[in-house]
Design a protein around this motif. Structure first.
Motif, mmCIF file in Angstrom:
data_model
loop_
_atom_site.group_PDB
_atom_site.id
_atom_site.type_symbol
_atom_site.label_atom_id
_atom_site.label_comp_id
_atom_site.label_asym_id
_atom_site.label_seq_id
_atom_site.Cartn_x
_atom_site.Cartn_y
_atom_site.Cartn_z
ATOM 1 N N LEU A 151 37.127 31.307 37.541
ATOM 2 C CA LEU A 151 38.318 30.662 38.524
ATOM 3 C C LEU A 151 39.534 31.655 38.963
ATOM 4 O O LEU A 151 39.811 31.548 40.222
ATOM 5 N N ALA A 152 39.917 32.206 38.112
ATOM 6 C CA ALA A 152 41.161 33.224 38.302
ATOM 7 C C ALA A 152 40.819 34.243 39.059
ATOM 8 O O ALA A 152 41.351 34.707 40.340
ATOM 9 N N PHE A 153 39.470 34.931 38.766
ATOM 10 C CA PHE A 153 39.141 36.090 39.774
ATOM 11 C C PHE A 153 38.901 35.501 41.013
ATOM 12 O O PHE A 153 39.132 36.243 41.937
ATOM 13 N N GLY A 154 38.088 34.330 41.163
ATOM 14 C CA GLY A 154 37.984 33.681 42.626
ATOM 15 C C GLY A 154 39.168 33.755 43.282
ATOM 16 O O GLY A 154 39.195 33.938 44.489
ATOM 17 N N ALA A 155 40.001 33.066 42.825
ATOM 18 C CA ALA A 155 41.401 32.888 43.361
ATOM 19 C C ALA A 155 42.244 34.112 43.745
ATOM 20 O O ALA A 155 42.786 34.170 44.761
ATOM 21 N N TYR A 156 41.979 35.166 43.044
ATOM 22 C CA TYR A 156 42.485 36.293 43.333
ATOM 23 C C TYR A 156 42.326 37.054 44.460
ATOM 24 O O TYR A 156 43.210 37.581 45.168
ATOM 25 N N TYR A 157 41.032 36.894 45.110
ATOM 26 C CA TYR A 157 40.614 37.720 46.285
ATOM 27 C C TYR A 157 41.380 37.087 47.342
ATOM 28 O O TYR A 157 41.558 38.198 48.291
ATOM 29 N N ILE A 158 41.568 35.900 47.578
ATOM 30 C CA ILE A 158 42.005 35.353 48.888
ATOM 31 C C ILE A 158 43.578 35.904 49.057
ATOM 32 O O ILE A 158 43.898 36.300 50.129
ATOM 33 N N PRO A 159 44.857 35.850 48.168
ATOM 34 C CA PRO A 159 45.959 36.300 48.306
ATOM 35 C C PRO A 159 45.944 37.831 48.416
ATOM 36 O O PRO A 159 46.662 38.488 49.222
#
Length: 273
Positions: A151-159
């Motif tokens: 979840l954290a890595f997936g969310a990292y890419y966007i910002p």
């Protein structure tokens, strides 16, 4: 094409570094690993920024601060998962976070191909199969941490993609400084045992590789779509699984092996689409 090559370079750099970090986390706390590795990457980027002599871009670069929260949390969870369980199980689960930026793209008008739709199904099925030890019908060791990392890595890419639009080098530098601040704060609170002098060469390599992955991803983000470069950068489980099999001779249950393969196939199909 160049953006894709940069994203694949990010995947390679990240996961060799994370493989080493996961091994070190079996004898050191993840924060103890990062408190040595992170300053090295920050120093290298600081020198690069200073030599180039260009000031920071607009306020969008501050999105790298948000990315650092997700990225740092994901890295610590990833290290904890690899320290507790089999690397060849933890890595594919964490890599399934590649679906998150795709969902983001869909919400903003992207249309997945048939290959990507099949990839979503394969990745999800792979995560489920790889997560359970069939003999005891329970979560495999380290899976909980792997799901947090996913979840954290997936969310990292966007910002991070947003932050890189003005100047990818400044985005990587702001990310590293923010991440270092978080790690230093955690180190002050937790006070883990310090690394030994013999550990320093490997920890320095981790810092260089992880920072290199951030720079490559930021550079690819400045040139490509988030739904493409983020997924290509998420191909790191291939590297980690191969290293775990070759170096650690890891063996897992047949159903978990099938899950690993499905997760990897899912990531490849998503990127091929």
């Amino acid at each position: 094409m160049f953006a894709a090559a940069l994203a694949l370079a990010a995947a390679a750099a990240w996961r060799v570094g994370d493989f080493l970090g996961g091994l070190k986390s079996r004898s050191l706390r993840p924060v103890a690993v990062l408190i040595v590795a992170q300053p090295i990457g920050a120093a290298l980027l600081g020198i690069w920024v200073a030599i180039r002599g260009q000031g920071p871009p607009g306020s969008e670069v501050l999105w790298a601060c948000v990315a650092s929260v997700f990225g740092t949390a994901g890295l610590i969870a990833f290290y904890r998962g690899m320290a507790a369980g089999a690397l060849s199980i933890v890595a594919p689960i964490a890599g399934a976070g590649a679906a998150i930026p795709v969902v983001w793209g869909l919400a903003h008008g992207d249309h997945p191909s048939v290959y990507q739709e099949v990839g979503f199904v394969a990745a999800l099925a792979g995560v489920v199969l790889a997560s359970f030890e069939r003999e005891h019908v329970r979560f495999a060791t380290g899976v909980g941490w792997a799901l947090i990392a996913m979840l954290a890595f997936g969310a990292y890419y966007i910002p991070m993609h947003t932050a890189s639009q003005g100047d990818f080098l400044w985005a990587a530098f702001v990310f590293r400084l923010s991440s270092l601040t978080l790690v230093a704060s955690a180190w002050v609170v937790l006070r883990p045992a310090r690394a030994h002098r013999a550990d320093l060469p490997v920890l320095a390599s981790i810092g260089v590789l992880d920072t290199g992955g951030n720079v490559f991803y930021a550079a690819s983000s400045a040139r490509g779509l988030v739904s493409v470069v983020s997924i290509l950068a998420s191909l790191y489980p291939v590297v980690t699984v191969l290293l775990a099999r070759a170096v650690l001779h890891e063996r897992v249950h047949r159903s978990q092996e099938l899950g690993i393969v499905l997760a990897l196939v899912g990531i490849v199909l998503i990127s091929a689409g």
